[in-house]
Design an enzyme around this catalytic site. Structure first.
Site, PDB file in Angstrom:
ATOM      1  CD  GLU A 269      -2.650  -1.361   2.542  1.00  0.00           C
ATOM      2  OE1 GLU A 269      -2.382  -0.890   3.774  1.00  0.00           O
ATOM      3  OE2 GLU A 269      -3.667  -1.589   2.393  1.00  0.00           O
TER       4      GLU A 269
ATOM      5  CB  CYS B 251      -8.270   1.980   7.750  1.00  0.00           C
ATOM      6  SG  CYS B 251      -7.822   1.369   6.090  1.00  0.00           S
TER       7      CYS B 251
HETATM    8 ZN   LIG Z   1      -8.028   2.671   4.487  1.00  0.00          ZN
END
Ligand SMILES: [Zn+2]
Length: 654
Positions: free
Chosen positions: A320, A418
């Site tokens: 990420e 998230c």
């Molecule tokens: Zn996120």
């Protein structure tokens, strides 16, 4: 403080119409209550009772869960500031009671550690276990809840926890070494400092930043103490090896060198944005010019080398993370929603210090593309990854191997969730990002139909903004004041705008332009009317030639809105389409039933011929037929089923 302006509170900005009002209301009425519901359904609220996990994988708590609770409460707080919601308020108060009951006598509070991991394990793995990250989001939620409701209980809970952190980690306390693997605590401690005036929280934030990246590396020391070596064990992220070789150990978590010496974004994009936001906050409150300069250098690198035209950042799904300059793939990019949310927050902090429209421009571009698009039109489904090109068969083929984050269709929630509450809290906070005040100035950063109440030179001033932005570049602002007063209205001229007209009471005005803001200084009286006309033509955008994936392609923008073409409007194989740049471009509203007022675009172009032939390869014959290419706003993509989508399109020059 280094900041030269202060944001006008969201309580003093009331949206009166248009796109942002619609989105903020849907966010408050649908998405914010949904965040509570999802936290309840997935056990995130259930775990806040004293219980020990029995090992059942179905009910396994997760190290990040408390961060979702913090963001869910923060989202609810902003929703309540939009409109009262007694039911939601009661539910959140009950969650807060559970948090209070869970908190240990010394102030410690972490549902995962308290339920799933022996207590002696706490603060032993700052590298990965997210305790400080969770604490940070709970602190942010607590401050937001206090500001929305005036109720102190959650704030007091988090003050007790912050006091424990300060006692443990500060140099004046027990001096425990370390800092967070996932930044967030730094900016949260500054938020707590701003809310309470208690300087020890600011000092601790600065300590965490100053310790970061110094040798010997804390994360290595910490892991060796636990009997594992994070730099060498395979079960720590495999891609760490890549960073070890290129940037140095712990670059993945921006802990490879002191933060002031970091000059290009590396590693996990969300961590990076949270860290840089914390750096900007500490720079502001500690008047630390060196730290601000580090932020400027990092900003310049992110925005000019690793920022997708849609506002996405962090191109690699593996880790990420950021990769390298100009590496901006379309179909297999990542661009996590949280990274763009945090970029907006960082930009906002830079803007208040720098009085420079480039930061507000990036807020706008990121907002109207990735951020608004990461939630569905009905407010109930979310993107984690934000692709610039989608070919559904690829996902149907790979669906078993892909986790939920990588899906190209919006999802109701995620295993690691998230993004949804992060998107929700950002949209909920937009009222506080429209305008700022400094001593004798009212700064307008974003345009939307709204009423802004502020003060100029100590006297109240009300500005009624009337516009159909972002669909139309005409903005009318009417002033109301108690009595005539001298001051400056600073209006952002967006970076995308090449021609604008400005009149005050119908007389054209040649105002001073500085760092992207025009400054209108005069004695303001009730009834004064400012008209700003931002010319908003459709613009074909080109990427820097080093962006290899976009060579020979253009993207379509109008104002801050990036467009995309979808299979729904253009048939199958949209990669066969090309735009004729010599032809007229038409645009109009009414094409999209999901959002009829959205301006959509029609471009003349061509479609490749030869799909009916069997031969996989043939001598080039360049056959094509005329085609009309229909483009819709990128943020409205994926609301009509799972369909092909592309932002960057091939072009031909007539
Ligand atoms: Zn996120």
């Amino acid at each position: 403080m280094l900041r030269k302006m202060t944001p006008v509170s969201m309580d003093n900005v009331r949206f009166t119409g248009g796109l942002l009002k619609e989105r903020i209301e849907k966010n408050a009425s649908v998405t914010a209550p949904l965040m509570y519901q999802r936290c309840l359904e997935t056990g995130r609220i259930g775990v806040l009772r004293h219980w020990k996990w029995d090992g059942n994988p179905e009910t396994e708590p997760h190290p990040f869960w408390d961060s979702d609770i913090g963001k869910m409460i923060e989202s609810a707080a902003y929703a309540l500031r939009q409109r009262p919601n007694a039911e939601l308020e009661k539910k959140i108060d009950q969650v807060i009671e559970r948090l209070e009951a869970l908190q240990l006598p010394d102030g410690y509070l972490n549902s995962y550690f308290q339920a799933a991991v022996p207590e002696e394990g706490r603060f032993q793995n700052l590298y990965y276990m997210h305790e400080l990250y969770c604490a940070g989001h709970l602190i942010e939620g607590a401050v937001a809840w206090y500001e929305a409701t005036g109720k102190r209980k959650f704030l007091d809970i988090m003050i007790r926890y912050a006091d424990l952190l300060e006692e443990l980690f500060s140099d004046s306390g027990r001096g425990m070494p370390g800092y967070a693997g996932h930044p967030e605590i730094e900016l949260a401690l500054v938020r707590l400092f701003r809310a309470t005036g208690e300087k020890k929280y600011l000092n601790l934030a600065r300590t965490f930043l100053d310790r970061r990246g110094r040798e010997p590396y804390f994360f290595e020391q910490e892991s060796l103490k636990r009997g594992v070596d994070t730099t060498r064990t395979a079960n720590q992220k495999r891609h760490l090896k890549f960073f070890l070789e290129r940037e140095g150990p712990y670059a993945e978590y921006q802990a490879h060198k002191p933060v002031r010496l970091q000059s290009a974004p590396v590693g996990h994009a969300v961590r990076a944005m949270y860290l840089y936001s914390g750096m900007a906050e500490v720079a502001d409150c500690c008047e630390d010019e060196g730290l601000l300069e580090a932020c400027r250098v990092l900003w310049d690198s992110v925005i000019h080398t690793q920022y997708a035209i849609t506002g996405g950042i962090g191109a690699a799904s593996n880790g990420e993370r950021f990769t390298f300059a100009y590496d901006l793939p379309n179909e297999h990019t990542y661009n996590e929603s949280c990274a763009s949310v945090a970029l907006v927050q960082w930009a906002d902090r830079m803007l208040q210090m720098e009085e420079d429209a480039q930061y507000a421009d990036i807020i706008e571009q990121t907002l109207y593309n990735v951020v608004l698009g990461s939630v569905s039109h009905d407010g109930e489904r979310f993107f984690y990854a934000n692709y610039l090109s989608v070919y559904p068969r690829w996902y149907q083929n790979a669906s078993k191997a892909l986790n939920d984050k990588m899906q190209a269709e919006r999802q109701p929630w995620f295993q690691v969730s998230c993004c949804p509450p992060n998107i929700c809290r950002l949209i909920g906070s937009l009222g506080g990002r429209m305008a700022s005040v400094s001593e004798r100035q009212l700064w307008i950063h974003q345009y939307a139909a709204c009423r802004i109440e502020a003060s100029m030179g100590g006297r109240s001033i009300c500005l009624d903004m009337d516009t159909d932005y972002p669909w139309d570049g005409r903005v009318q602002m009417r002033i109301r004041t108690e009595q005539a007063q001298e001051g400056t209205l600073a209006l952002r001229i967006p970076g995308w705008c090449r021609t604008y007209r400005l009149t005050v009471n119908q007389e054209s005005s040649k105002a001073k332009m500085e760092k992207g803001y025009v400054h209108l200084t005069r004695i303001w009286e009730t009834g004064d009317t400012v008209r700003l006309e931002l010319e908003m033509p459709v613009t074909l955008m080109q990427a820097h030639p080093k962006v290899r994936e976009d060579c020979g392609k253009v993207a379509v923008m109008r104002g801050p809105v990036v467009y995309c073409v979808e299979g729904e409007d253009n048939g199958e194989e949209i990669s066969n389409l090309s735009i004729d740049t010599g032809k007229e471009i038409k645009y109009s509203a009414g094409m999209l039933t999901v959002q009829p007022e959205a301006v959509c675009i029609e471009l003349a172009g061509y479609r490749l011929k030869g799909n009916e032939e069997k031969r996989l390869y043939r001598p080039a014959d360049f056959r094509r037929e005329p085609a009309v290419i229909r483009a819709i706003p990128y943020f409205l993509r994926g609301n009509r089923g799972f369909t092909e989508m592309q932002v960057w399109l091939r072009y031909e020059r007539a």
